[in-house]
Design a protein around this motif. Sequence first.
Motif, PDB file in Angstrom:
ATOM      1  N   LYS A   1      27.263 -31.365  -9.352  1.00 53.53           N
ATOM      2  CA  LYS A   1      27.932 -30.636  -8.274  1.00 53.53           C
ATOM      3  C   LYS A   1      26.993 -30.482  -7.089  1.00 53.53           C
ATOM      4  O   LYS A   1      25.766 -30.383  -7.263  1.00 53.53           O
ATOM      5  CB  LYS A   1      28.391 -29.260  -8.763  1.00 53.53           C
ATOM      6  CG  LYS A   1      29.410 -29.328  -9.890  1.00 53.53           C
ATOM      7  CD  LYS A   1      29.913 -27.947 -10.281  1.00 53.53           C
ATOM      8  CE  LYS A   1      30.970 -28.037 -11.369  1.00 53.53           C
ATOM      9  NZ  LYS A   1      31.524 -26.721 -11.735  1.00 53.53           N
TER      10      LYS A   1
ATOM     11  N   PRO B   1      35.762 -31.057  -7.809  1.00 52.24           N
ATOM     12  CA  PRO B   1      35.143 -29.749  -8.110  1.00 52.24           C
ATOM     13  C   PRO B   1      34.604 -29.598  -9.529  1.00 52.24           C
ATOM     14  O   PRO B   1      33.678 -28.815  -9.752  1.00 52.24           O
ATOM     15  CB  PRO B   1      36.293 -28.768  -7.846  1.00 52.24           C
ATOM     16  CG  PRO B   1      37.123 -29.433  -6.804  1.00 52.24           C
ATOM     17  CD  PRO B   1      37.081 -30.888  -7.149  1.00 52.24           C
ATOM     18  N   ASN B   2      35.153 -30.323 -10.515  1.00 49.00           N
ATOM     19  CA  ASN B   2      34.647 -30.187 -11.877  1.00 49.00           C
ATOM     20  C   ASN B   2      33.354 -30.949 -12.127  1.00 49.00           C
ATOM     21  O   ASN B   2      32.787 -30.893 -13.225  1.00 49.00           O
ATOM     22  CB  ASN B   2      35.714 -30.603 -12.896  1.00 49.00           C
ATOM     23  CG  ASN B   2      36.058 -32.094 -12.819  1.00 49.00           C
ATOM     24  OD1 ASN B   2      35.481 -32.846 -12.035  1.00 49.00           O
ATOM     25  ND2 ASN B   2      37.021 -32.518 -13.641  1.00 49.00           N
ATOM     26  N   GLY B   3      32.872 -31.704 -11.126  1.00 48.67           N
ATOM     27  CA  GLY B   3      31.598 -32.401 -11.250  1.00 48.67           C
ATOM     28  C   GLY B   3      31.642 -33.696 -12.037  1.00 48.67           C
ATOM     29  O   GLY B   3      30.596 -34.298 -12.289  1.00 48.67           O
TER      30      GLY B   3
ATOM     31  N   THR C   1      20.038 -32.684  -9.448  1.00 52.11           N
ATOM     32  CA  THR C   1      21.391 -33.208  -9.686  1.00 52.11           C
ATOM     33  C   THR C   1      21.441 -34.700  -9.413  1.00 52.11           C
ATOM     34  O   THR C   1      22.096 -35.462 -10.138  1.00 52.11           O
ATOM     35  CB  THR C   1      22.409 -32.468  -8.807  1.00 52.11           C
ATOM     36  OG1 THR C   1      22.319 -31.065  -9.066  1.00 52.11           O
ATOM     37  CG2 THR C   1      23.822 -32.931  -9.086  1.00 52.11           C
TER      38      THR C   1
ATOM     39  N   PRO D   1      29.365 -25.880  -1.916  1.00 53.36           N
ATOM     40  CA  PRO D   1      30.664 -26.558  -1.844  1.00 53.36           C
ATOM     41  C   PRO D   1      30.795 -27.372  -0.555  1.00 53.36           C
ATOM     42  O   PRO D   1      30.428 -26.916   0.524  1.00 53.36           O
ATOM     43  CB  PRO D   1      31.658 -25.395  -1.877  1.00 53.36           C
ATOM     44  CG  PRO D   1      30.928 -24.292  -2.584  1.00 53.36           C
ATOM     45  CD  PRO D   1      29.499 -24.426  -2.154  1.00 53.36           C
TER      46      PRO D   1
ATOM     47  N   TYR E   1      37.162 -35.598  -1.355  1.00 51.86           N
ATOM     48  CA  TYR E   1      36.068 -35.233  -2.253  1.00 51.86           C
ATOM     49  C   TYR E   1      34.749 -35.829  -1.740  1.00 51.86           C
ATOM     50  O   TYR E   1      34.732 -36.923  -1.173  1.00 51.86           O
ATOM     51  CB  TYR E   1      36.315 -35.777  -3.659  1.00 51.86           C
ATOM     52  CG  TYR E   1      37.444 -35.119  -4.417  1.00 51.86           C
ATOM     53  CD1 TYR E   1      37.753 -33.774  -4.253  1.00 51.86           C
ATOM     54  CD2 TYR E   1      38.203 -35.854  -5.324  1.00 51.86           C
ATOM     55  CE1 TYR E   1      38.782 -33.181  -4.970  1.00 51.86           C
ATOM     56  CE2 TYR E   1      39.231 -35.274  -6.050  1.00 51.86           C
ATOM     57  CZ  TYR E   1      39.514 -33.937  -5.858  1.00 51.86           C
ATOM     58  OH  TYR E   1      40.541 -33.352  -6.572  1.00 51.86           O
TER      59      TYR E   1
ATOM     60  N   ALA F   1      28.057 -32.272 -15.662  1.00 54.89           N
ATOM     61  CA  ALA F   1      28.626 -31.958 -14.351  1.00 54.89           C
ATOM     62  C   ALA F   1      27.582 -32.157 -13.258  1.00 54.89           C
ATOM     63  O   ALA F   1      26.454 -31.661 -13.357  1.00 54.89           O
ATOM     64  CB  ALA F   1      29.141 -30.526 -14.321  1.00 54.89           C
TER      65      ALA F   1
END
Length: 325
Positions: free
Chosen positions: A226, A247-249, A198, A230, A264, A224
């Motif tokens: 991420k 949260p939506n990346g 990522t 979480p 965030y 996205a």
Amino acid sequence: MIEILSVTGPASVQDLGRLDQYRFGVGTSGAMDDVALRAGNILLGNDENAAGLEIPMMPFKLRFDRDMAFALTGADVDAEIAGRVIPPWWRSHAGAGDILTIKAMARGARSYLAFSGGIDVPMVLGSRSTQFRGEFGGWHGRPLQPGDVLPCTASTATIGELGVEPAEVTLARPNADPDETLVRVVVAGEYDGFDAATQELFWSSSWKITPQSNRYGYRLQGPAVKPSMPIEKRSHGIVPGVIQIPPNGQPIIQMRDAQTSGGYPKIAAVIRADLWRVGQARLGRMLRFEQTAYADALAAEAEMSAYLDRLRANVGLVEETRTCR
């Protein structure tokens, strides 16, 4: 004084911002391209924190009520006054009754108008900048409207025409794609919460600036990104330039009207020396992030300061030469 005749979009009064109010939950505001505003004030011999106009959309038109010097910097625009073409990054002189028209913006996202002496609106919490969220500062805490008459500090200085090299030329990034804005960033607090794949996706991708972007923040569109798990954090302090991952990346770059706290996760932060580049990237343009070490961020800051030092020295030399004639 100057009178706004026509305006498109949220043009506003801005200086370099209110930089010492974070402990009270008040954001910085200030020019999205502080280099352009500083350059305009240097051209005019103003204090570099003098308030000017930030103009994000065209056309724009104003009238001068008295003789006055002004400087146009920032985006590459098509402008004229009293039938004379005004190049970008240029200072000129207006006579009483002259109308300045900015017709189009060929490149960049924001044009800046500085005036000899600066715009003389009240100081609020140490700054004349407009704070849209709180509706204070600037001209009644709001975007400019046709019919607004703004006071300017009186100046009797006689100033001839003069241009300088735009920051985007002097401070151009090597090997930057002309279709992208290359922005240097340092990794931020939650970077290690994203796995290696990522992280690589974040660096290798190009990110589109969406229409939901503004002075508060630039919302980007791309693949996205991420965290591995979480990340839930209590709201904590953030500053302009921080890149958060909701949260939506899809990354959000906090800009000059950003809130002072958020929860965030932070993947990176735009270095101060490149934040003006983001401010001049228009909607729909692509951004790409380049990982930068802290030492290189300091070197970039020094390079930007050296550019401004050269402007001061060159303008001072021109004025000294004219005085000696």
